[in-house]
Design a protein around this motif. Structure first.
Motif, PDB file in Angstrom:
ATOM      1  N   VAL A  94       0.840  -1.193   0.000  1.00 40.58           N
ATOM      2  CA  VAL A  94       0.000   0.000   0.000  1.00 40.58           C
ATOM      3  C   VAL A  94       0.878   1.248   0.000  1.00 40.58           C
ATOM      4  O   VAL A  94       0.664   2.183  -0.771  1.00 40.58           O
ATOM      5  N   SER A  95       1.898   1.260   0.875  1.00 40.32           N
ATOM      6  CA  SER A  95       2.729   2.454   0.981  1.00 40.32           C
ATOM      7  C   SER A  95       4.207   2.162   1.185  1.00 40.32           C
ATOM      8  O   SER A  95       5.043   3.035   0.946  1.00 40.32           O
ATOM      9  N   SER A  96       4.558   0.974   1.636  1.00 36.45           N
ATOM     10  CA  SER A  96       5.946   0.683   2.008  1.00 36.45           C
ATOM     11  C   SER A  96       6.890   0.859   0.820  1.00 36.45           C
ATOM     12  O   SER A  96       6.501   0.680  -0.337  1.00 36.45           O
ATOM     13  N   THR A  97       8.136   1.188   1.114  1.00 34.05           N
ATOM     14  CA  THR A  97       9.129   1.436   0.083  1.00 34.05           C
ATOM     15  C   THR A  97       9.207   0.254  -0.885  1.00 34.05           C
ATOM     16  O   THR A  97       9.273  -0.905  -0.472  1.00 34.05           O
ATOM     17  N   ASP A 142       7.004  -5.790 -11.827  1.00 40.25           N
ATOM     18  CA  ASP A 142       7.222  -4.349 -11.651  1.00 40.25           C
ATOM     19  C   ASP A 142       7.694  -4.165 -10.221  1.00 40.25           C
ATOM     20  O   ASP A 142       6.907  -4.276  -9.272  1.00 40.25           O
ATOM     21  N   THR A 143       8.980  -3.881 -10.058  1.00 40.79           N
ATOM     22  CA  THR A 143       9.562  -3.799  -8.715  1.00 40.79           C
ATOM     23  C   THR A 143       9.494  -2.405  -8.119  1.00 40.79           C
ATOM     24  O   THR A 143      10.011  -2.176  -7.027  1.00 40.79           O
ATOM     25  N   PHE A 178      14.178  -0.275  -2.091  1.00 47.46           N
ATOM     26  CA  PHE A 178      14.977  -0.958  -1.071  1.00 47.46           C
ATOM     27  C   PHE A 178      16.389  -1.220  -1.593  1.00 47.46           C
ATOM     28  O   PHE A 178      17.388  -0.957  -0.910  1.00 47.46           O
ATOM     29  N   TYR A 179      16.495  -1.740  -2.813  1.00 46.46           N
ATOM     30  CA  TYR A 179      17.805  -2.037  -3.382  1.00 46.46           C
ATOM     31  C   TYR A 179      18.603  -0.761  -3.633  1.00 46.46           C
ATOM     32  O   TYR A 179      19.818  -0.719  -3.383  1.00 46.46           O
TER      33      TYR A 179
END
Length: 710
Positions: free
Chosen positions: A596-599, A650-651, A604-605
């Motif tokens: 929903v909102s997390s990075t 889609d990352t 992250f990478y």
């Protein structure tokens, strides 16, 4: 077991039976009537008059819809250590003129004044309306729904599934879109975990919307790890749930739809297993840290604030934490069975512990050489069969999962699996992806100057030898043995060296080459393997995944679709019976909704690359197109190249998914939302929330998925 003991064992859940005869309500009238079948305390005693609360600032919610029951929830304001009372009303109309329940319930301080009220005797596939009243305050009215009856013909069913709603990142516009802009035919929400995040930072590391200030000051009992503070006590976890529930968009979502929820890791601790955390008070990540009292507090807070028809054993003391069972199943007529699993409480430690990687999560949980993981798994399977040391589900839950799938086979078309972590293999061959073979081979040749006349020819041969030998080296390393390079390991190179007697004696060249490889290039062997991106997901527990897929395949159980979260990305693809087989066979489908909102996974990478200050730039080309500035998404392509089973990737996405099922097909619209423009900006709202729709379609009878984008 008598009623009094059952209610005590189950924590505090009051129960009432809906009246078959509609009652008459008069607005906010709190008078009792003969339909009052609620229990006023956890001892099964009749309702008693107790002080009332002052309001319902965290809203209302419902959950676990079954054909004849629903769980209703609220929290009473105004508690100061003594029991409070309220009334719960359930009606068939939004005006509450036709009540089927009107009963008194209590809110106890030991459950943080939360009310969990189960209503039974309801009609299947029916909308109901509910509210709570206390003193002069009346809560927001909620709408809920009951599942279709078992065996009922259901032509179509629509629901949404979501995951990973970090308060500390991006925005919650997805909730606004679900409540205000979506098809009204959506019946319920499946939440596959990370409802809260246990860690908070005093400084924002990503863009966060203006209405979400930092959470650090909410964690009064929290413990510092680096720049973060993490929840330690039950009051910390309660504070997080209360803060999350204070958002009006999340309140509106709960009031509009019943939830079916499971936890993942952040409801307790990042990448956890059982009561073990991957970090402790000193920030040590070298091995698991057993924290049973912290786990117990997290479990109870989840029980108090989530919408689940489960029990909690509040009599357990000491180091015990297995006080709750949250895996459970639901049915929706003949159309679908939904199985929700717990993939944290019973799981084993990651196969390669951080104690073997110098405390680093790299090589243990992330970017793990596949041969190394397979060797360790083989050792742990020496006793035969899947066991607790290589399991996510644990023995009891694994058998329960199989039983549920078998029971659903032939009774419902679709078998849905509320699954926290991805089932699809995600891997990268670093030699092929980065073309390291020729680079390293060129280095070897340069180190042996006498080979310069045939450098190009030898480079290709050495590249082949390195690739082959690198895999042997990794397997030996995994088994704790050493493997010296011998001339026999360099077949292609020897074949080319032999005719070069005019430059240097063949034996001398071979000896020089072997010595060079042994001493100067052993450090490069780590690259000569297929790397698994994330072994916190099912890739790290391959034996159990194979066991589950073999069960489905052997028993002819079709139309199994996983509803997956956790990875902060969009994925759609097939789950194979054995990803290492020469010709893997697809068994089921895995659909992943983004956070929903997390990075995002890409974010992250990129964050890890930046933190390393260019130390991993040799690998950065697998993640970004611009290594200097760390921008441009290459990671999506890198992961999609894992294998033919991944149909879409889609990352770099946040959003949610909406599923529509019929007996003929299952369609999943994954809604990618617009990004927050800057830190402290206002979240997108209304028609501006959704940026792109990825539609994944599964046809009944075929373990495959087609994808379109609009």
């Amino acid at each position: 077991m008598d009623r009094r003991r059952f209610l005590k064992w189950s924590g505090f859940i009051s129960v009432s039976v809906a009246s078959p005869v509609l009652l008459t309500a008069c607005g906010g009238d709190h008078d009792d009537d003969d339909s009052d079948t609620g229990t006023g305390d956890n001892g099964g005693n009749p309702p008693v008059t107790t002080p009332t609360g002052t309001g319902f600032s965290l809203g209302v919610a419902s959950g676990d819809p079954k054909p004849d029951s629903i769980i209703l929830w609220t929290r009473l304001d105004g508690g100061a250590g003594s029991t409070l009372s309220a009334r719960v009303q359930v009606a068939t109309d939004a005006e509450f003129k036709a009540l089927v329940v009107d009963t008194e319930v209590n809110a106890l301080p030991q459950w943080d004044y939360t009310i969990r009220h189960k209503v039974t005797g309801l009609a299947p596939d029916t909308n109901y309306y509910y509210r709570f009243l206390t003193g002069t305050a009346t809560s927001t009215a909620g709408r809920t729904w009951t599942a279709p009856a078992a065996g009922a013909d259901v032509a179509s069913l629509k629901f949404a599934f979501i995951t990973c709603q970090d308060w500390n990142a991006n925005h919650w516009g997805a909730f606004d879109a679900l409540v205000n802009a979506e098809d009204p035919d959506i019946k319920f929400i499946v939440h596959v975990g990370d409802y809260i995040y246990e860690r908070a930072s005093a400084t924002r590391q990503v863009a966060v919307e203006d209405v979400h200030p930092p959470l650090v000051d909410k964690l009064a009992g929290g413990t510092k790890v680096g720049d973060d503070v993490y929840a330690t006590t039950i009051d910390d976890y309660r504070a997080l749930y209360k803060t999350y529930r204070s958002d009006p968009r999340l309140q509106a979502l709960h009031a509009r739809f019943p939830f079916i929820a499971i936890w993942d890791d952040h409801e307790f601790s990042d990448d956890c297993w059982g009561d073990d955390s991957t970090y402790n008070d000193a920030g040590d990540t070298s091995t698991g840290v057993a924290q049973p009292s912290r786990r117990r507090g997290a479990n109870q807070a989840w029980y108090e604030y989530m919408l689940a028809d489960v029990t909690f054993d509040d009599s357990m003391t000491g180091d015990q934490y297995l006080d709750i069972q949250i895996y459970r199943s639901f049915s929706f007529g003949k159309l679908a069975t939904l199985v929700m699993t717990d993939e944290r409480l019973y799981r084993a430690d990651h196969l390669i512990s951080e104690s073997l990687t110098g405390g680093s999560e790299i090589g243990s949980r992330y970017l793990v050489p596949r041969p190394l993981l397979q060797a360790v798994e083989t050792q742990k399977l020496a006793g035969g069969g899947v066991n607790a040391s290589v399991s996510i589900l644990g023995d009891v839950q694994r058998q329960w999962w199989k039983d549920q799938m078998s029971a659903a086979n032939g009774k419902t078309t679709w078998k849905l699996w509320g699954n926290e972590v991805s089932l699809m293999r995600m891997q990268v061959d670093l030699v092929a992806a980065l073309q390291l073979g020729p680079q390293l081979a060129a280095g070897v040749v340069t180190a042996v100057p006498t080979l310069a006349p045939v450098q190009t020819q030898l480079a290709a041969a050495i590249a082949g030898d390195l690739t082959s030998f690198g895999k042997k080296y990794l397997l030996a390393k995994a088994q704790g043995t050493t493997l010296a390079i011998a001339a026999g390991d360099l077949v292609l190179t020897q074949a080319l060296i032999t005719p070069l007697a005019g430059n240097v004696a063949a034996a001398g060249v071979a000896d020089s080459l072997v010595t060079t490889l042994n001493t100067g290039y052993a450090s490069f062997f780590q690259y000569f393997a297929t790397y698994l991106f994330d072994c916190d997901q099912w890739d790290g527990y391959d034996a159990e995944r194979k066991d589950l897929m073999a069960y489905l395949k052997t028993n002819g159980i079709q139309n199994v679709v996983a509803l997956t979260g956790d990875l902060h990305a969009i994925f759609a693809g097939q789950v194979m019976d054995d990803y290492d087989a020469a010709t893997p066979t697809p068994v089921m489908v895995d659909l992943m909704t983004p956070s929903v909102s997390s990075t995002s996974l890409l974010g992250f990478y990129i964050g890890a690359l930046k933190a390393a200050d260019h130390a991993f730039d040799a690998l950065a080309g697998l993640v970004v197109s611009d290594v200097t500035n760390y921008v441009g998404d290459v990671l999506s392509t890198t992961v999609k190249n894992s294998g033919s089973w991944i149909k879409y990737a889609d990352t770099d996405a946040q959003g949610y998914a909406v599923v529509t099922m019929t007996p003929a097909s299952l369609t999943c619209d994954i809604k990618k939302v617009n990004k927050l423009l800057s830190d402290g900006a206002t979240a997108p709202a209304g028609t501006n929330v959704v940026a792109q729709v990825v539609t994944a379609t599964v046809t009944a009878g075929t373990p495959d998925v087609s994808v379109s984008v609009r």
